[in-house]
Design a protein around this motif. Sequence first.
Motif, PDB file in Angstrom:
ATOM      1  N   VAL A  32      72.698 -51.888  34.736  1.00 50.42           N
ATOM      2  CA  VAL A  32      73.241 -50.784  35.518  1.00 50.42           C
ATOM      3  C   VAL A  32      73.745 -49.727  34.551  1.00 50.42           C
ATOM      4  O   VAL A  32      74.477 -50.035  33.610  1.00 50.42           O
ATOM      5  CB  VAL A  32      74.398 -51.255  36.434  1.00 50.42           C
ATOM      6  N   GLY A  33      73.324 -48.483  34.775  1.00 47.24           N
ATOM      7  CA  GLY A  33      73.795 -47.360  33.977  1.00 47.24           C
ATOM      8  C   GLY A  33      74.632 -46.447  34.850  1.00 47.24           C
ATOM      9  O   GLY A  33      74.265 -46.177  35.998  1.00 47.24           O
ATOM     10  N   SER A  34      75.771 -45.999  34.348  1.00 39.90           N
ATOM     11  CA  SER A  34      76.688 -45.168  35.129  1.00 39.90           C
ATOM     12  C   SER A  34      77.114 -43.950  34.329  1.00 39.90           C
ATOM     13  O   SER A  34      77.177 -43.993  33.109  1.00 39.90           O
ATOM     14  CB  SER A  34      77.948 -45.963  35.502  1.00 39.90           C
ATOM     15  N   GLY A  44      77.475 -40.865  39.017  1.00 35.79           N
ATOM     16  CA  GLY A  44      76.100 -41.283  39.260  1.00 35.79           C
ATOM     17  C   GLY A  44      75.850 -42.659  38.683  1.00 35.79           C
ATOM     18  O   GLY A  44      76.561 -43.117  37.794  1.00 35.79           O
ATOM     19  N   GLN A  45      74.807 -43.313  39.227  1.00 36.51           N
ATOM     20  CA  GLN A  45      74.509 -44.673  38.799  1.00 36.51           C
ATOM     21  C   GLN A  45      73.045 -44.988  39.057  1.00 36.51           C
ATOM     22  O   GLN A  45      72.439 -44.453  39.977  1.00 36.51           O
ATOM     23  CB  GLN A  45      75.404 -45.644  39.565  1.00 36.51           C
ATOM     24  N   GLY A  46      72.500 -45.863  38.253  1.00 35.59           N
ATOM     25  CA  GLY A  46      71.138 -46.326  38.444  1.00 35.59           C
ATOM     26  C   GLY A  46      71.029 -47.777  38.026  1.00 35.59           C
ATOM     27  O   GLY A  46      71.828 -48.266  37.229  1.00 35.59           O
ATOM     28  N   THR A  47      70.030 -48.481  38.559  1.00 37.71           N
ATOM     29  CA  THR A  47      69.834 -49.894  38.250  1.00 37.71           C
ATOM     30  C   THR A  47      68.404 -50.108  37.772  1.00 37.71           C
ATOM     31  O   THR A  47      67.468 -49.530  38.326  1.00 37.71           O
ATOM     32  CB  THR A  47      70.090 -50.759  39.498  1.00 37.71           C
ATOM     33  N   LEU A  48      68.261 -50.930  36.757  1.00 39.87           N
ATOM     34  CA  LEU A  48      66.952 -51.304  36.233  1.00 39.87           C
ATOM     35  C   LEU A  48      66.804 -52.806  36.400  1.00 39.87           C
ATOM     36  O   LEU A  48      67.632 -53.580  35.920  1.00 39.87           O
ATOM     37  CB  LEU A  48      66.842 -50.932  34.750  1.00 39.87           C
ATOM     38  N   ASN A  49      65.782 -53.227  37.125  1.00 38.45           N
ATOM     39  CA  ASN A  49      65.481 -54.641  37.322  1.00 38.45           C
ATOM     40  C   ASN A  49      64.177 -54.965  36.604  1.00 38.45           C
ATOM     41  O   ASN A  49      63.135 -54.408  36.943  1.00 38.45           O
ATOM     42  CB  ASN A  49      65.331 -54.973  38.812  1.00 38.45           C
TER      43      ASN A  49
END
Length: 76
Positions: A32-34, A44-49
Motif C-alpha cells: 500500500v502506498g499513501s 491519496g492511496q493505492g494498493t499493489l497486489n
Amino acid sequence: AIELGLRIRSTTAGFLTHVRFIKPVSAGTVYVGSVWSNTGALLGQGTLNLAAPAATGWTLIELAQAVAVTAETTYV
C-alpha cells in the motif's frame, strides 16, 4: 504491517499519480502506498497486489486518484 515514509517538498504545482519504492526480497505480495499532508491528513492511496513475491527492485504503486500538489509545500 510496517509503514515507512519520507518527507518530500514539491517545487512546482502538479499531480502525484504513483508512489515508487524499492521492494525488498521476499517481502510479500500486497503493498500500500499513501500520500499524506504535512499535518497528517490522508490525501491519496493505492494498493499493489502481486500474484507471487517478485524480485527485489524499484516498484510502482498507482494511486487510486491523482493527488494535486502545490508548489513549495511539504508532503509525507
